[in-house]
Design a protein around this motif. Structure first.
Motif, PDB file in Angstrom:
ATOM      1  N   GLY A 133       2.355   1.146  -3.699  1.00  0.00           N
ATOM      2  CA  GLY A 133       1.434   0.865  -4.697  1.00  0.00           C
ATOM      3  C   GLY A 133       0.274   1.422  -4.631  1.00  0.00           C
ATOM      4  O   GLY A 133      -0.746   1.507  -5.529  1.00  0.00           O
ATOM      5  N   GLY A 134      -0.214   2.170  -3.371  1.00  0.00           N
ATOM      6  CA  GLY A 134      -1.512   2.796  -3.001  1.00  0.00           C
ATOM      7  C   GLY A 134      -2.705   1.865  -2.873  1.00  0.00           C
ATOM      8  O   GLY A 134      -3.355   2.306  -2.334  1.00  0.00           O
ATOM      9  N   ARG A 135      -2.437   0.696  -3.151  1.00  0.00           N
ATOM     10  CA  ARG A 135      -3.642  -0.351  -2.822  1.00  0.00           C
ATOM     11  C   ARG A 135      -2.930  -1.820  -2.837  1.00  0.00           C
ATOM     12  O   ARG A 135      -1.887  -1.980  -3.498  1.00  0.00           O
ATOM     13  N   GLU A 136      -3.336  -2.584  -1.800  1.00  0.00           N
ATOM     14  CA  GLU A 136      -2.713  -3.893  -1.831  1.00  0.00           C
ATOM     15  C   GLU A 136      -2.903  -4.994  -2.744  1.00  0.00           C
ATOM     16  O   GLU A 136      -2.198  -5.663  -3.530  1.00  0.00           O
ATOM     17  N   ILE A 137      -4.212  -4.910  -3.155  1.00  0.00           N
ATOM     18  CA  ILE A 137      -4.624  -5.656  -4.210  1.00  0.00           C
ATOM     19  C   ILE A 137      -4.936  -4.860  -5.355  1.00  0.00           C
ATOM     20  O   ILE A 137      -5.475  -3.843  -5.413  1.00  0.00           O
TER      21      ILE A 137
ATOM     22  N   ARG B 245       0.894  -1.190  -0.242  1.00  0.00           N
ATOM     23  CA  ARG B 245      -0.003  -0.116  -0.148  1.00  0.00           C
ATOM     24  C   ARG B 245       0.763   1.270   0.023  1.00  0.00           C
ATOM     25  O   ARG B 245       0.854   2.315  -0.675  1.00  0.00           O
TER      26      ARG B 245
ATOM     27  N   PRO C 132      -2.560  -2.794  -7.095  1.00  0.00           N
ATOM     28  CA  PRO C 132      -2.082  -1.571  -6.906  1.00  0.00           C
ATOM     29  C   PRO C 132      -2.374  -0.529  -8.167  1.00  0.00           C
ATOM     30  O   PRO C 132      -2.291  -0.893  -9.361  1.00  0.00           O
TER      31      PRO C 132
END
Lengths: 264, 436
Positions: free
Chosen positions: B156-160, B153, B162
């Motif tokens: 990449g901003g988000r784990e799933i 996160r 990204p």
């Protein structure tokens, strides 16, 4: 299996949760396992009755809550979703595949025989439908969680609401409102970056503008999206028709508002 | 050929794997008649609908092949397309790529080791049941897993799936303070994982060894994760990434609707993943981890697939140390991405996904439009090896009651952490053998 059923026999009956998978990447059901701080508490509040990605336990229906991931793309799955519906008191679709057909809806309106030929040496063995369709095209859906993937905060809030007999708190306004509240600079106004935020449903936390890129619409269209106005603005920014079509038609290509806006 | 004495052992839905698969064994008396490891993931046709897309859109699309290892699909695609365009991402941007990949390794490996695979060894249905007897281990594992997600996160901003990755690098470089804030949790996780590895080392591992041909990526300077320069095997092959298609082929065989990857020349299977990597690239692990691996029961050239759980443990510890080192060295780059201008050609990319080599090949035109795409998921390669293992393993255990045999075979399959969602090329893989 035995330890759990013995324990369950003595405890008061907890609501049964089932998690079903159709055509998908597994990311949305992984979101539940990604609730690391809450997972054990969730597993105490409900009985994980059917969740093959996480447990070998299989308890029979009916299920109080069914989470359904994925889209319908095969004749077999078209039948299976009917069985899931019959066994489920509340059916909640999770993610873009289940709510709009997902990225695999890019096959819709294309030649699927040709698609199979590109990928498979013996396409005649591939048993697939010509379209990828959302769950709601086949059965009644009680609630839907948008996103590619879903937001795990929304997932937990939805489970909590259903367990307490409340309506899940799922706002239907645009990403723009969350983006403003987060204090992000508008990428479209300030930098001329194409952004689907004005027509996309909120829920992700305005992640893309937070990374200085435009929203790519993975939560699908908001209620009453003004795609005509956005498309005019995208054209003014210099985006051609083919690029606009691809922007609308990726992760929620099968959602009607995005499909029409892309084809317009 | 079935008779009244024929036993059919079926697992309708294989649990604790990513995606949906099934297993059928056909047994007569003491003879194994057939093994069928079937995958009923519906096809999604990524390689078809990538055609005609702009090359810059590819990584966000290929991420959706797998929600468990999206970084593998984003980064393999990015490197293949950068290869076409003559761009190499290096320096700080490459540090960030390796860092987010470490996050994916930590998250995916810990998920599999403690939530999906350890229940097999301890005879319980899931991690929730495991928490009843091993609550501290489960809560600690969840905390390490969470750190993996937090790394993803932060970068990449988000784990799933990204949102912050693009060709040439990133949209926005993370602030140094954001990454540095992860260092205390990394230190905690390294200590916790050493205790957790002791739990794993005490497990009972079935005595089962196979003369595998291991295959992994190799990089001259480091333990290959996010990039590599060669494909190497335990039989001495060393080939460039562009040699992948000559080394492994996908076949659509008779009696099967599956594409099977195997050696192009011999038709034999290869083994990808943590056990292959730890064996082939062991010398590139820190000396301390090599010693620890041996102490845990993972000697050089270990050929017991059940010990893949130990190899994952060593790799998580390595990834935690790498994440610490990369964050400590991180300085915010001047620009978040290098420019990638399209040019016509074909490019190759491969990374070590948690489950093994994930291969990408793309052809684009001068305007950047994708003309052709080929993506090979690691599970699609391991699938043939899994079947070969099942044959050998089950044939020696036919005297067991059905439930035990079923359990043991499921455990064997889970050694490979099969990610079936990625492997939609394998729809109905079966082996039929008539009684001799």
């Amino acid at each position: 299996m035995n330890t759990r059923s013995a324990r369950n026999a003595q405890a008061p009956r907890r609501p049964r949760l089932a998690v079903w998978k159709f055509a998908s990447c597994d990311g949305c059901q992984l979101s539940l396992l990604d609730c690391e701080d809450e997972l054990l508490a969730v597993a105490e509040a409900v009985e994980l009755a059917y969740f093959p990605e996480a447990t070998s336990t299989v308890l029979p229906g009916p299920y109080d809550i069914s989470l359904v991931e994925g889209s319908i793309t095969t004749p077999h799955d078209r039948e299976r979703i009917q069985q899931v519906r019959r066994q489920s008191k509340r059916l909640v679709t999770i993610g873009a595949c289940a709510t709009s057909g997902g990225i695999q809806a890019l096959r819709n309106g294309r030649d699927v025989t040709e698609f199979a030929r590109i990928v498979y040496a013996r396409p005649e063995y591939i048993d697939t439908l010509a379209t990828s369709t959302p769950i709601a095209a086949h059965v009644r859906v009680d609630h839907e969680l948008r996103g590619c993937p879903i937001d795990k905060g929304q997932l937990l809030a939805t489970l909590a609401a259903l367990l307490h007999g409340r309506r899940p708190p799922l706002p239907s306004h645009s990403v723009c409102e969350a983006c403003k509240r987060a204090g992000h600079v508008c990428v479209m106004v300030a930098h001329g970056t194409p952004c689907l935020g004005p027509v996309t449903q909120t829920g992700c936390g305005a992640l893309c503008p937070g990374c200085a890129r435009g929203c790519y619409g993975c939560f699908g269209p908001k209620e009453t999206p003004n795609t005509a106005a956005l498309s005019a603005h995208l054209a003014a920014l210099g985006m051609d028709d083919a690029a606009r079509r691809r922007l609308y038609q990726t992760f929620n290509a099968g959602a009607e508002a995005f499909r029409k806006a892309g084809d317009a | 050929m079935t008779t009244s004495r024929t036993r059919v052992i079926e697992v309708d839905t294989l649990a604790r794997v990513e995606g949906e698969g099934a297993l059928t064994l056909r047994v007569r008396g003491e003879q194994l008649l057939g093994v069928e490891f079937r995958i009923f993931e519906p096809p999604r046709f990524f390689e078809a609908f990538l055609r005609g897309r702009d090359f810059r859109e590819v990584p966000d699309i290929t991420a959706r092949i797998c929600g468990i290892c999206p970084i593998a699909y984003m980064m393999g695609a990015s490197q293949a397309l950068e290869d076409v365009c003559g761009v190499t991402v290096d320096g700080t941007l490459r540090v960030l790529r390796r860092l987010i990949y470490c996050g994916e390794w930590i998250e995916s490996h810990v998920l599999h080791m403690f939530l999906l695979h350890l229940p097999d060894f301890l005879g319980v249905p899931d991690a929730v049941a495991l928490a009843a007897t091993h609550r501290e281990a489960v809560t600690q594992a969840l905390r390490v897993k969470k750190l993996g997600n937090e790394i993803m996160r932060a970068v990449g901003g988000r784990e799933i799936h990204p949102v912050n990755l693009q060709l040439g690098g990133f949209y926005r470089a993370p602030e140094r303070s954001r990454l540095a804030a992860l260092l205390p949790e990394i230190a905690w996780s390294e200590a916790a994982l050493r205790h957790l590895l002791d739990v794993l080392a005490a497990l009972h591992f079935p005595a089962f060894e196979v003369d595998y041909e291991f295959m992994a990526l190799r990089h001259p300077d480091e333990y290959a994760i996010d990039r590599g320069e060669q494909l190497v095997t335990s039989t001495g092959i060393a080939a460039p990434l562009s040699g992948y298609d000559a080394l492994l082929t996908e076949n659509h065989v008779r009696h099967s609707t599956a594409l099977q990857s195997r050696r192009a020349d011999t038709g034999t299977p290869v083994h990808l993943g943590p056990l292959a990597r730890v064996n082939l690239n062991r010398a590139q692990l820190p000396a301390e981890l090599q010693v620890l691996a041996e102490a845990l029961g993972l000697p050089p050239d270990c050929r017991n697939p059940f010990k893949a759980i130990l190899a994952r443990g060593i790799e998580v510890l390595y990834a935690l140390g790498e994440a610490r080192r990369l964050i400590e060295a991180y300085r915010e780059p001047a620009t978040p991405a290098v420019t990638v201008e399209p040019r016509a050609g074909t490019g190759f990319g491969a990374t070590e996904a948690p489950r093994g080599i994930c291969y990408h090949r793309y052809a684009i035109d001068a305007g950047g439009q994708v003309l052709d795409a080929k993506i090979v998921a690691p599970t699609s390669v391991n699938q043939r090896q899994i079947e070969a293992d099942l044959y050998r393993f089950a044939a020696t255990r036919l005297a067991l009651p059905d439930a035990e045999l079923r359990h043991d075979c499921e455990q064997l399959i889970r050694n490979y952490d099969p990610c079936i969602s990625c492997s939609t090329h394998f729809l109905d893989l079966r082996i039929e053998r008539e009684p001799g």
